[in-house]
Structure formats: structure tokens, C-alpha cells
Write a protein that holds these residues in place. Sequence first.
Motif, PDB file in Angstrom:
ATOM      1  N   ALA A 383      31.487   8.374 -10.637  1.00  0.00           N
ATOM      2  CA  ALA A 383      32.596   7.477 -10.295  1.00  0.00           C
ATOM      3  C   ALA A 383      32.605   7.211  -8.802  1.00  0.00           C
ATOM      4  CB  ALA A 383      33.915   8.094 -10.739  1.00  0.00           C
ATOM      5  N   MET A 384      31.411   6.989  -8.264  1.00  0.00           N
ATOM      6  CA  MET A 384      31.197   6.696  -6.843  1.00  0.00           C
ATOM      7  C   MET A 384      30.115   5.632  -6.754  1.00  0.00           C
ATOM      8  SD  MET A 384      30.352   9.429  -3.803  1.00  0.00           S
ATOM      9  CE  MET A 384      30.279   8.903  -2.078  1.00  0.00           C
ATOM     10  N   ILE A 385      30.514   4.380  -7.018  1.00  0.00           N
ATOM     11  CA  ILE A 385      29.586   3.267  -7.176  1.00  0.00           C
ATOM     12  C   ILE A 385      29.919   2.198  -6.144  1.00  0.00           C
ATOM     13  CG2 ILE A 385      28.669   1.545  -8.784  1.00  0.00           C
ATOM     14  CD1 ILE A 385      28.093   4.445  -9.605  1.00  0.00           C
ATOM     15  N   ALA A 386      28.894   1.507  -5.663  1.00  0.00           N
ATOM     16  CA  ALA A 386      29.109   0.491  -4.644  1.00  0.00           C
ATOM     17  C   ALA A 386      28.273  -0.746  -4.912  1.00  0.00           C
ATOM     18  CB  ALA A 386      28.759   1.044  -3.260  1.00  0.00           C
ATOM     19  N   ALA A 387      28.759  -1.873  -4.385  1.00  0.00           N
ATOM     20  CA  ALA A 387      28.013  -3.127  -4.359  1.00  0.00           C
ATOM     21  C   ALA A 387      27.915  -3.585  -2.920  1.00  0.00           C
ATOM     22  CB  ALA A 387      28.702  -4.189  -5.206  1.00  0.00           C
ATOM     23  N   GLU A 388      26.699  -3.899  -2.480  1.00  0.00           N
ATOM     24  CA  GLU A 388      26.477  -4.398  -1.119  1.00  0.00           C
ATOM     25  C   GLU A 388      26.296  -5.908  -1.171  1.00  0.00           C
ATOM     26  OE1 GLU A 388      23.561  -3.819   2.786  1.00  0.00           O
ATOM     27  OE2 GLU A 388      23.639  -2.267   1.230  1.00  0.00           O
ATOM     28  N   PHE A 389      27.087  -6.622  -0.374  1.00  0.00           N
ATOM     29  CA  PHE A 389      27.095  -8.077  -0.391  1.00  0.00           C
ATOM     30  C   PHE A 389      26.311  -8.626   0.803  1.00  0.00           C
ATOM     31  CE2 PHE A 389      30.742  -6.739  -2.828  1.00  0.00           C
ATOM     32  CZ  PHE A 389      30.693  -7.580  -3.937  1.00  0.00           C
ATOM     33  N   VAL A 390      25.499  -9.648   0.537  1.00  0.00           N
ATOM     34  CA  VAL A 390      24.593 -10.174   1.553  1.00  0.00           C
ATOM     35  C   VAL A 390      24.562 -11.699   1.495  1.00  0.00           C
ATOM     36  CG1 VAL A 390      23.125  -8.119   1.462  1.00  0.00           C
ATOM     37  CG2 VAL A 390      22.587 -10.083   0.007  1.00  0.00           C
ATOM     38  N   ASP A 391      24.037 -12.278   2.567  1.00  0.00           N
ATOM     39  CA  ASP A 391      23.687 -13.696   2.572  1.00  0.00           C
ATOM     40  C   ASP A 391      22.397 -13.844   1.762  1.00  0.00           C
ATOM     41  OD1 ASP A 391      22.474 -16.178   3.210  1.00  0.00           O
ATOM     42  OD2 ASP A 391      23.490 -16.242   5.133  1.00  0.00           O
ATOM     43  N   PRO A 392      22.420 -14.571   0.657  1.00  0.00           N
ATOM     44  CA  PRO A 392      21.226 -14.628  -0.198  1.00  0.00           C
ATOM     45  C   PRO A 392      20.022 -15.261   0.481  1.00  0.00           C
ATOM     46  CG  PRO A 392      22.885 -16.200  -0.946  1.00  0.00           C
ATOM     47  CD  PRO A 392      23.541 -15.345   0.092  1.00  0.00           C
ATOM     48  N   ALA A 393      20.258 -16.074   1.493  1.00  0.00           N
ATOM     49  CA  ALA A 393      19.140 -16.733   2.168  1.00  0.00           C
ATOM     50  C   ALA A 393      18.411 -15.796   3.115  1.00  0.00           C
ATOM     51  CB  ALA A 393      19.630 -17.970   2.922  1.00  0.00           C
ATOM     52  N   THR A 394      19.161 -14.875   3.736  1.00  0.00           N
ATOM     53  CA  THR A 394      18.572 -14.025   4.771  1.00  0.00           C
ATOM     54  C   THR A 394      18.564 -12.543   4.428  1.00  0.00           C
ATOM     55  OG1 THR A 394      20.676 -13.724   5.926  1.00  0.00           O
ATOM     56  CG2 THR A 394      19.356 -15.670   6.515  1.00  0.00           C
ATOM     57  N   GLY A 395      19.395 -12.139   3.475  1.00  0.00           N
ATOM     58  CA  GLY A 395      19.552 -10.717   3.190  1.00  0.00           C
ATOM     59  C   GLY A 395      20.422  -9.988   4.179  1.00  0.00           C
ATOM     60  N   GLU A 396      20.973 -10.709   5.142  1.00  0.00           N
ATOM     61  CA  GLU A 396      21.831 -10.089   6.146  1.00  0.00           C
ATOM     62  C   GLU A 396      23.186  -9.724   5.542  1.00  0.00           C
ATOM     63  OE1 GLU A 396      21.112  -9.278   9.491  1.00  0.00           O
ATOM     64  OE2 GLU A 396      19.148  -9.565   8.558  1.00  0.00           O
ATOM     65  N   PRO A 397      23.822  -8.678   6.053  1.00  0.00           N
ATOM     66  CA  PRO A 397      25.129  -8.264   5.525  1.00  0.00           C
ATOM     67  C   PRO A 397      26.160  -9.384   5.640  1.00  0.00           C
ATOM     68  CG  PRO A 397      24.203  -6.579   6.968  1.00  0.00           C
ATOM     69  CD  PRO A 397      23.340  -7.782   7.130  1.00  0.00           C
ATOM     70  N   ASP A 398      27.009  -9.510   4.607  1.00  0.00           N
ATOM     71  CA  ASP A 398      28.049 -10.542   4.601  1.00  0.00           C
ATOM     72  C   ASP A 398      29.418  -9.864   4.546  1.00  0.00           C
ATOM     73  OD1 ASP A 398      29.709 -12.720   4.281  1.00  0.00           O
ATOM     74  OD2 ASP A 398      28.346 -13.787   2.931  1.00  0.00           O
ATOM     75  N   ALA A 399      29.916  -9.488   5.722  1.00  0.00           N
ATOM     76  CA  ALA A 399      31.201  -8.800   5.798  1.00  0.00           C
ATOM     77  C   ALA A 399      32.355  -9.724   5.436  1.00  0.00           C
ATOM     78  CB  ALA A 399      31.406  -8.236   7.200  1.00  0.00           C
ATOM     79  N   ALA A 400      32.244 -11.016   5.774  1.00  0.00           N
ATOM     80  CA  ALA A 400      33.333 -11.952   5.479  1.00  0.00           C
ATOM     81  C   ALA A 400      33.518 -12.109   3.977  1.00  0.00           C
ATOM     82  CB  ALA A 400      33.046 -13.295   6.130  1.00  0.00           C
ATOM     83  N   LEU A 401      32.435 -12.221   3.250  1.00  0.00           N
ATOM     84  CA  LEU A 401      32.520 -12.317   1.786  1.00  0.00           C
ATOM     85  C   LEU A 401      33.139 -11.054   1.208  1.00  0.00           C
ATOM     86  CD1 LEU A 401      31.826 -13.580  -0.993  1.00  0.00           C
ATOM     87  CD2 LEU A 401      29.560 -12.494  -0.770  1.00  0.00           C
ATOM     88  N   THR A 402      32.697  -9.912   1.695  1.00  0.00           N
ATOM     89  CA  THR A 402      33.208  -8.626   1.209  1.00  0.00           C
ATOM     90  C   THR A 402      34.708  -8.528   1.403  1.00  0.00           C
ATOM     91  OG1 THR A 402      31.084  -7.640   1.816  1.00  0.00           O
ATOM     92  CG2 THR A 402      32.895  -6.133   1.363  1.00  0.00           C
ATOM     93  N   ALA A 403      35.165  -8.872   2.595  1.00  0.00           N
ATOM     94  CA  ALA A 403      36.600  -8.815   2.879  1.00  0.00           C
ATOM     95  C   ALA A 403      37.381  -9.774   2.006  1.00  0.00           C
ATOM     96  CB  ALA A 403      36.839  -9.124   4.353  1.00  0.00           C
ATOM     97  N   ALA A 404      36.820 -10.952   1.761  1.00  0.00           N
ATOM     98  CA  ALA A 404      37.507 -11.942   0.941  1.00  0.00           C
ATOM     99  C   ALA A 404      37.637 -11.474  -0.509  1.00  0.00           C
ATOM    100  CB  ALA A 404      36.760 -13.279   0.994  1.00  0.00           C
TER     101      ALA A 404
END
Length: 453
Positions: A383-404
Motif C-alpha cells: 500500500a505504498m504505490i506511486a505514479a510519476e508524471f512527465v512531459d511525454p515529449a521530453t520525459g522531463e518531470p511535470d510538477a504542474a500536471l502533478t499538482a493539478a
Amino acid sequence: MSSAADTLTETPLGGPTLPQERRLVTSIPGPRSQELLARKADAVAAGVGHTAPVQAVAAGGGVIVDADGNSLIDLGSGIAVTTIGNAHPKVVAAVQAQVAQFTHTCFMIAPYDSYVSVAEALNRITPGDHAKKSALFNSGAEAVENAVKIARKYTGKQAVVAFDHGYHGRTNLTMALTAKSMPYKSGFGPFASEIYRAPLSYPYRDGLDGGLAAKKAISMIEKQVGADNLAAIIVEPIQGEGGFIVPADGFLPALVEWCRANDVVFIADEIQTGFARTGEMFASDLFGIVPDLITTAKGIAGGLPLAAVTGRADIMDASHAGGLGGTYGGNPIACAAALAAIDVFENDGMLERAREIEAVLKGRLQQLQATDPRVGDVRGHGAMIAAEFVDPATGEPDAALTAAVAKASIAQGVIVLTCGTYGNVIRFLPPLSITDDLLHEGMDVVAAALAAA
């Protein structure tokens, strides 16, 4: 408008418990919650933030109820604290019995049975069959501080190595060990000295197998610190605030082997991963490692403040008498709660339930990942699971999407937490008492928030 008290019902679980449903009576925050938040702004230091803009008045099973009568699905467990569920009947009964006997004597003044019993339980259930001893404290950060003290005393050395993305607390020493600057460290220095950082195995980002990642870390440690100067390595077997990063197989065993060969104490920080959270009693068990010292807190006492350092008896006994302790360390009420919680962990199917929750959460998140390239990685155990969100074009982290996504989920009555060095990870930490129906409904809300973001 119904009040929170109207939602309380008697169930076979014992005590006043709550209907296990997501229910939105008002928008979030409702008027009563807004009143509290206004008072908070006036009375509480601005540095104390909050995730969900609600006034909690009741919690149990997989829900939190606010003052406006809204019932929110709890996928955070108070940051992995209420693992067995809020106000678990066994914990409530144990606390009620103890508080009627005495609330405090200070164990260093007049010892009592429950402290010793918690130590005995921890010595028994933590990894390894060697002789162990424990000492009890108040918080995870305090446990980490004392583990470092013990390791330095035992080895006669001073340096400590922590890892990239690691989180170990908010006190001065533990801020130094913690990697992330904002919000944990920025402006709060200078920090404790003789703290060094090594690269962690981060398979999604570094592409290395465990052996190569360990070789890289050990090389840095040997060249920049030196084994002769190093008292301890401290690492979370699965990182918490750093993003639920699961190291590649072989990484942790290689570090343990190197520590054994170089008179370095290996400290496993299991404050977030401990007590059935990962589907094993401790995450170290997932990787087949036996730490020299292990720090625990969070889920240890069903919501009451308690922490511990447990480890090899010869290491734990290195301190002189009076060198360890604290006024509230091992408070009798918290110890009573811990004994009840450990009983639940061992005897009420918590390990199996954590694995069932893993199957639901990973299954739902992997379905999203298959159709939405913004979900870059799905990882975790139990019960310790995560999803990492990224810009699909670059693979860079997408903090704005995550927060939204997190903000929209909370507005729809599902409490989720973000984490990660880059702020682009949503972590799912539901109580093990949550139903599958609530898990699926919560994931429905998260999926809708992602689609709309």
C-alpha cells in the motif's frame, strides 16, 4: 445540511465508525472548514501548511469526514501513520485502559512494562535473528538523530552518508541528511557537518542495474569520504518523500556487504516503509537485507507519537548510561497503542491486505500508463504505490500536471499526496482498512482529474 455527527453509525468493528463512502455535501472547502482555515491563518505559524482544505472531525476505515459533512476517501493515511485505520478498536481500548492508569512517569525516572514490551516486540519482528536491543523516542526525525549518535559512538567515526532524493526529517541534523531543499531546508542553515551524499539507484531515471548503481555509489563514498572516516550509511529501502523510488535489485545488498567489510553501520530508515506498509513487515525484507540499525515511527502506534531505533545489541549498547532518552520517549499511552497495533499487524492479515491493495492500485495505474504517456512510471510495493508524471515529449518531470491532478482530486473528495524531488509524483498510501470499492472509486476520481488536466 447534515453534520458530521449525523454520519456516525455503530458497526461490528466496534466504537463509532463511519459509512465507507465518498460524499460531497458542499464544495471543498465548505463553510465550516473555511472558518477553521481563517482561524489557522491568524493563529498558526505560516510555515505549517496543509494539503486538504478541510476541518477533519472524524476518520475511520478509508474515509475522513469534515465539519461540513463531506466524506473524503483517504489515500494518505496521515502520511503512512494510520496504517491499520484510524481509531482502530484495539488501539482505542488499549489507550483508554492506559490513560486511566497513568499518563506519564518518564521511563528514565520510573520504568514501566509497556516500554519494555514494545522493545521486546521490535527486537523480535525487525529483520535478522541476531541479538537486538531498542530505544524509544517521539518522532521519526528523533529516531534518525539517535541512530546517527549510536553509530558514531560505536565506530568512533563521524561521517555519515545519505542518498540523493532521501528524506529523514526536519531537525537540524536530519535536514542535513534530507536531499530536497524546498520546502524542507531552504533558509534554515547552517546544517550539521560531516554529512555526505551519494547517488541512489533510480531505475526509471538512471537505467542502471543494482550492481552498477551500487558500484557508482560506493566509488563516490570511497573517494570523497573514505571508509576510515565513515560511521554510517543511512538509506530508505524505498524512498518516501523522495518519490517512492524502488532501488534496482542488488543495490541495497551490495551496500550492506560493503558496510560489513568496512566497519560502517548500515541504517535502514523504515519510518515510512515499516509495519506492513509494503506487504512485508519491513521493506528490508523485500530486498533480503538485515540492517545494523533500523529506525521506525509513523505506523508503529496507530496514530500516537512514538518512534524507535532497533539494532544489533553490541551497537545499541555502545552509548554510556544516560546518553539516550528523552522526557516523553516511550510514553506509556503511545506504548500501549503500539502493542495493540503490532498485534493487529501480526495477527489480523495486514500483510495480505497490503498486497491486495497493491494489486488494485498498480492495476489501475498501469491501465492509465498504457493509454496516457504522461504517466511515465508506476512503482512501489504493498500500500505504498506511486505514479510519476512527465512531459511525454521530453520525459522531463511535470510538477504542474502533478499538482493539478492532486488539487482536482481533493476537490472531488479524494485525498492524495504529492512527493518527489521534482514534485512530479503522486503517492498512494491508503490505510489497510480501506475497501476495494473505495480504492476503485478513488482511482476513478484521479483518472478523471488526469484526463481533465
